[in-house]
Design a protein around this motif. Structure first.
Motif, mmCIF file in Angstrom:
data_model
loop_
_atom_site.group_PDB
_atom_site.id
_atom_site.type_symbol
_atom_site.label_atom_id
_atom_site.label_comp_id
_atom_site.label_asym_id
_atom_site.label_seq_id
_atom_site.Cartn_x
_atom_site.Cartn_y
_atom_site.Cartn_z
ATOM 1 N N GLY A 6 -30.423 -18.857 -30.356
ATOM 2 C CA GLY A 6 -29.386 -18.591 -31.606
ATOM 3 C C GLY A 6 -28.085 -18.005 -31.033
ATOM 4 N N HIS A 7 -28.031 -17.491 -29.963
ATOM 5 C CA HIS A 7 -27.003 -16.625 -29.333
ATOM 6 C C HIS A 7 -26.167 -17.138 -28.214
ATOM 7 C CE1 HIS A 7 -28.507 -13.171 -31.561
ATOM 8 N NE2 HIS A 7 -29.756 -13.623 -31.412
ATOM 9 N N ILE A 8 -25.128 -17.218 -28.296
ATOM 10 C CA ILE A 8 -24.220 -17.825 -27.346
ATOM 11 C C ILE A 8 -23.820 -17.128 -26.183
ATOM 12 C CG2 ILE A 8 -23.512 -19.947 -28.683
ATOM 13 C CD1 ILE A 8 -20.986 -18.370 -29.275
ATOM 14 N N THR A 9 -23.985 -15.457 -26.303
ATOM 15 C CA THR A 9 -23.694 -14.765 -25.167
ATOM 16 C C THR A 9 -25.028 -13.513 -25.110
ATOM 17 O OG1 THR A 9 -22.619 -12.987 -26.504
ATOM 18 C CG2 THR A 9 -21.210 -14.845 -25.600
ATOM 19 N N GLU A 10 -24.880 -13.029 -23.862
ATOM 20 C CA GLU A 10 -25.995 -11.978 -23.858
ATOM 21 C C GLU A 10 -25.586 -10.845 -24.557
ATOM 22 O OE1 GLU A 10 -29.141 -11.908 -21.600
ATOM 23 O OE2 GLU A 10 -28.740 -13.955 -21.771
ATOM 24 N N ALA A 11 -24.443 -10.767 -24.487
ATOM 25 C CA ALA A 11 -23.783 -9.336 -25.268
ATOM 26 C C ALA A 11 -24.252 -9.731 -26.863
ATOM 27 C CB ALA A 11 -22.378 -9.282 -25.139
#
Length: 194
Positions: free
Chosen positions: A165-170
């Protein structure tokens, strides 16, 4: 309501239940073995984000044009590394089950274990508020969470991970963008002008 048209995936159809999801026609992506995949715009509220479709079209066009040998080699190396990193994190007693992946000598063979499913295009909600294209896949080394390959603006891989569900590691780990290695590689190549 007036029809919403993407120049890349045609007239968009709104999901009845998830009203911020919009479906278009399938799209062939050369760097993804030229497979034809369904495309969904997510988090899209037409009256709140009038530039969404245009920017999504640019990102999808960039992804279609991402097809040099170097770009494919980079993507292959990142997917292979993700597989090996996943296996190395497994308790040693279970690693024998994954020996097949550890024995891969030609990294391109990693694609025999990946099935592309669908493409999602979404705007990041904070920080850069940029457009990201996420390719959801099944992979044989991580059957539960699969594989997600994310391209910022469709230009360059900025995340390879399980589907979480996340598009960046950050975003996934609550870090600053400058601590996100692949996102910083994108920033160095495309955002910072000397």
């Amino acid at each position: 309501m007036k029809p919403i048209i993407s120049n890349v995936i045609g007239e968009l159809e709104q999901d009845e239940e998830f009203t911020e999801w919009w479906y278009g026609e399938n799209l062939k992506i050369p760097i993804l073995r030229n497979e034809e995949l369904p495309v969904t715009f997510t988090g899209f509220i037409p009256e709140d984000d009038t530039g969404f479709v245009e920017q999504a079209d640019i990102a999808l066009t960039n992804l279609i044009n991402l097809n040099t040998e170097k770009e494919f080699e980079t993507l292959t190396n990142l997917v292979h590394k993700s597989c090996i990193d996943y296996i190395n994190e497994i308790e040693e007693e279970y690693q024998d089950e994954f020996q097949e992946f550890l024995d891969i000598t030609n990294k391109i063979d990693i694609w025999h274990y990946v099935t592309f499913n669908e493409i999602y295009v979404e705007r990041r909600l904070w920080s850069d508020k940029d457009m990201y294209v996420s390719v959801k896949c099944n992979c044989e080394w991580e059957e539960e969470h699969g594989l997600q390959i994310v391209f910022r603006q469709g230009k360059m891989v900025t995340r390879i991970s399980g589907i979480d569900g996340h598009i960046t590691e950050a975003d996934a780990y609550g870090k600053d963008d400058n601590e996100d290695f692949l996102l910083n590689e994108f920033n160095k190549n495309y955002c910072y002008k000397p």
